[in-house]
Design a protein around this motif. Structure first.
Motif, PDB file in Angstrom:
ATOM      1  N   ASP A  12       0.829  -1.205   0.130  1.00 47.46           N
ATOM      2  CA  ASP A  12       0.091   0.020  -0.029  1.00 47.46           C
ATOM      3  C   ASP A  12       0.967   1.285  -0.031  1.00 47.46           C
ATOM      4  O   ASP A  12       1.773   1.343   0.794  1.00 47.46           O
ATOM      5  N   ARG A  13       0.580   2.184  -0.821  1.00 49.99           N
ATOM      6  CA  ARG A  13       1.331   3.365  -1.090  1.00 49.99           C
ATOM      7  C   ARG A  13       0.450   4.339  -1.738  1.00 49.99           C
ATOM      8  O   ARG A  13      -0.417   3.856  -2.437  1.00 49.99           O
TER       9      ARG A  13
ATOM     10  N   ASP B  83     -11.677  -4.193 -10.118  1.00 49.35           N
ATOM     11  CA  ASP B  83     -10.552  -4.464  -9.217  1.00 49.35           C
ATOM     12  C   ASP B  83      -9.278  -4.675 -10.036  1.00 49.35           C
ATOM     13  O   ASP B  83      -9.285  -5.425 -10.806  1.00 49.35           O
ATOM     14  N   THR B  84      -8.310  -3.900 -10.109  1.00 47.90           N
ATOM     15  CA  THR B  84      -7.047  -4.148 -10.613  1.00 47.90           C
ATOM     16  C   THR B  84      -5.937  -4.598  -9.547  1.00 47.90           C
ATOM     17  O   THR B  84      -5.816  -3.841  -8.406  1.00 47.90           O
ATOM     18  N   VAL B  85      -5.090  -5.522  -9.628  1.00 48.02           N
ATOM     19  CA  VAL B  85      -3.833  -5.719  -8.764  1.00 48.02           C
ATOM     20  C   VAL B  85      -2.500  -5.253  -9.568  1.00 48.02           C
ATOM     21  O   VAL B  85      -2.440  -5.618 -10.537  1.00 48.02           O
ATOM     22  N   MET B  86      -1.758  -4.581  -9.083  1.00 49.99           N
ATOM     23  CA  MET B  86      -0.425  -4.022  -9.553  1.00 49.99           C
ATOM     24  C   MET B  86       0.597  -5.197  -9.552  1.00 49.99           C
ATOM     25  O   MET B  86       0.726  -5.911  -8.431  1.00 49.99           O
ATOM     26  N   LYS B  87       1.423  -5.373 -10.345  1.00 50.82           N
ATOM     27  CA  LYS B  87       2.520  -6.284 -10.329  1.00 50.82           C
ATOM     28  C   LYS B  87       3.618  -5.274  -9.795  1.00 50.82           C
ATOM     29  O   LYS B  87       3.963  -4.341  -9.777  1.00 50.82           O
TER      30      LYS B  87
ATOM     31  N   GLY C 278      -2.653  -3.980  -1.311  1.00 49.91           N
ATOM     32  CA  GLY C 278      -1.922  -4.030  -2.564  1.00 49.91           C
ATOM     33  C   GLY C 278      -2.775  -4.081  -3.860  1.00 49.91           C
ATOM     34  O   GLY C 278      -2.332  -4.189  -4.989  1.00 49.91           O
ATOM     35  N   SER C 279      -4.138  -3.787  -3.826  1.00 49.42           N
ATOM     36  CA  SER C 279      -4.912  -3.589  -4.848  1.00 49.42           C
ATOM     37  C   SER C 279      -5.600  -2.205  -5.118  1.00 49.42           C
ATOM     38  O   SER C 279      -5.622  -1.632  -4.025  1.00 49.42           O
ATOM     39  N   ILE C 280      -5.809  -2.156  -6.068  1.00 48.74           N
ATOM     40  CA  ILE C 280      -6.658  -0.653  -6.384  1.00 48.74           C
ATOM     41  C   ILE C 280      -8.292  -0.816  -6.893  1.00 48.74           C
ATOM     42  O   ILE C 280      -8.373  -1.668  -7.636  1.00 48.74           O
ATOM     43  N   VAL C 281      -9.114  -0.611  -5.992  1.00 48.92           N
ATOM     44  CA  VAL C 281     -10.304  -0.884  -6.262  1.00 48.92           C
ATOM     45  C   VAL C 281     -11.200   0.508  -6.477  1.00 48.92           C
ATOM     46  O   VAL C 281     -10.886   1.568  -5.804  1.00 48.92           O
ATOM     47  N   GLY C 282     -11.825   0.430  -7.744  1.00 47.33           N
ATOM     48  CA  GLY C 282     -12.645   1.536  -8.151  1.00 47.33           C
ATOM     49  C   GLY C 282     -14.190   1.173  -8.166  1.00 47.33           C
ATOM     50  O   GLY C 282     -14.410   0.220  -8.285  1.00 47.33           O
ATOM     51  N   ALA C 283     -14.997   2.314  -7.826  1.00 50.99           N
ATOM     52  CA  ALA C 283     -16.552   2.331  -7.877  1.00 50.99           C
ATOM     53  C   ALA C 283     -16.802   3.404  -8.798  1.00 50.99           C
ATOM     54  O   ALA C 283     -16.438   4.440  -8.598  1.00 50.99           O
ATOM     55  N   GLU C 284     -17.555   2.918  -9.827  1.00 53.21           N
ATOM     56  CA  GLU C 284     -18.214   3.904 -10.571  1.00 53.21           C
ATOM     57  C   GLU C 284     -19.637   4.079 -10.201  1.00 53.21           C
ATOM     58  O   GLU C 284     -20.401   3.258  -9.553  1.00 53.21           O
ATOM     59  N   TYR C 285     -19.900   5.558  -9.999  1.00 57.49           N
ATOM     60  CA  TYR C 285     -21.001   6.158  -9.763  1.00 57.49           C
ATOM     61  C   TYR C 285     -21.901   6.841 -10.515  1.00 57.49           C
ATOM     62  O   TYR C 285     -21.124   7.914 -10.835  1.00 57.49           O
ATOM     63  N   ASP C 286     -22.720   6.962 -11.673  1.00 50.45           N
ATOM     64  CA  ASP C 286     -23.261   8.138 -12.308  1.00 50.45           C
ATOM     65  C   ASP C 286     -24.731   8.061 -11.954  1.00 50.45           C
ATOM     66  O   ASP C 286     -25.283   7.463 -11.091  1.00 50.45           O
ATOM     67  N   TRP C 287     -25.603   8.792 -12.720  1.00 51.82           N
ATOM     68  CA  TRP C 287     -26.813   8.809 -12.341  1.00 51.82           C
ATOM     69  C   TRP C 287     -27.628   7.702 -12.758  1.00 51.82           C
ATOM     70  O   TRP C 287     -28.827   7.298 -12.406  1.00 51.82           O
TER      71      TRP C 287
END
Length: 375
Positions: free
Chosen positions: A4-5, A74-78, A58-67
């Motif tokens: 995590d960074r 979910d994306t995991v970095m190498k 160690g993961s990047i999680v993203g949530a999309e929210y529109d109307w």
């Protein structure tokens, strides 16, 4: 998995959301620090809609929210590289209370013919906690249509489990009434939020591990704008002041009062002007605009990212895009006073202003940090 960074997210209108790793540079002669980004992204989210991000475990999680809808990526970095791959659900899917992916039909969200959630400033907050949990919460509270939930990674990296949280007791909102979460932070597993509204003004907290009920802390507001975070090394909560967006600090045991404000953390007049590729200033100065964000770099060093634009922000005009972001690194320290060495907090070093431009000279709807849990 990567540790995590802090990372920087840039929304590119052609490629989607690009996530960059950070590089801290030290100038030994002037004893100043600058921040740069590695040239290639560590991850990419192809969605063109506004996304919210968190880095956790160690993961990047993203949530999309529109109307229309909500869904998760979910994306995991190498480790040590800039390759990326993507795993994401169908754009018309959502997780139910048991964490299963289910079909969720679009829900129309509008107010006085004005759509909500279509701009990055209206996107939900993604708040990582030390135990790896991410709290996702709507920052626009509209007519009872808003959600708070915890996201926890499933064993083996198989996705995220979503569990609904109770809504904060802001009271019933009138038809077509909107209120906003103005500030938020995490202290351990307890989440703090402030709701800024004439009828529902106040600060609330919830222990996501041991409690299922929000506690009203008072009718006062957290004196920050957006996310603040606790820095154990400084024994302070660090954020940006409401309105003026200057770096500030509060004591953990008294979040109502700002103890320190550093005016030198705002760009100086000669730093507001971006130099173009041709070495000449643009026809208009590019000033810091909306959505500044913070990243804690360790050892008391904090970076402030301010998106910059020649366009004036407008509630009813086109969405403001940014042609650069200014990055300023500062170092905070405590004076060494007897007997415990825990003296006054002060600004020990101000770095040089550095800048980041979107790829290929395009303008960006959003540039900002994602900060992992700090305690």
């Amino acid at each position: 998995m990567a540790a995590d960074r802090p990372l920087l997210v840039l929304h590119d209108k052609e490629e989607g959301h690009l996530v960059y790793d950070l590089l801290l540079l030290l100038d030994g002669e002037e004893e100043t620090t600058t921040l740069a980004c590695f040239p290639r992204p560590v991850a990419r989210f192809p969605s063109q809609w506004c996304l919210s991000f968190a880095v956790s475990g160690g993961s990047i999680v993203g949530a999309e929210y529109d109307w229309n809808d909500t869904y998760f990526h979910d994306t995991v970095m190498k480790v040590g590289g800039y390759d990326f791959w993507e795993r994401h659900a169908s754009p018309w899917s959502r997780r139910d209370s048991e964490g299963r992916l289910v079909r969720w039909w679009p829900m129309f969200r509008s107010y006085a013919s004005r759509f909500l959630g279509g701009r990055h400033r209206d996107r939900p907050a993604m708040l990582p906690l030390p135990d790896g949990t991410v709290v996702r919460m709507d920052t626009v509270l509209f007519d009872g249509i808003y959600t708070f939930e915890t996201l926890r990674p499933l064993p083996g990296g198989g996705g995220w489990h979503a569990t609904p949280l109770p809504n904060p007791p802001v009271g019933p909102l009138r038809k077509n009434e909107i209120t906003f979460v103005s500030a938020y932070l995490a202290l351990g597993t307890r989440v703090w939020i402030s709701v800024n509204d004439l009828t529902a003004k106040g600060t609330f907290s919830l222990d996501t591990k041991h409690g299922r009920t929000w506690r009203k802390e008072g009718t006062w507001l957290l004196p920050f704008e957006g996310r603040a975070f606790y820095v154990p090394k400084l024994d302070s909560v660090i954020g940006l002041t409401a309105g003026t967006r200057l770096l500030c600090a509060c004591d953990v045991d008294n979040l109502q009062v700002v103890r320190h404000v550093w005016t030198d953390t705002y760009p100086r007049p000669w730093e507001e002007r971006i130099i173009s590729d041709g070495g000449h200033p643009p026809s208009e100065p590019s000033k810091p605009r909306d959505m500044p964000s913070l990243a804690y770099l360790g050892k008391g060093r904090i970076c402030i990212c301010r998106p910059m634009s020649t366009m004036e922000p407008s509630d009813y005009g086109p969405i403001v895009t940014y042609n650069a972001a200014s990055l300023l690194v500062v170092e905070l320290k405590r004076s060494s006073l007897p007997p415990n060495g825990n003296g006054d907090l002060h600004l020990a070093r101000r770095g040089k202003m550095s800048y980041m431009w979107p790829p290929q000279g395009r303008e960006s709807p959003y540039m900002g940090f994602i900060q992992p849990a700090t305690c």
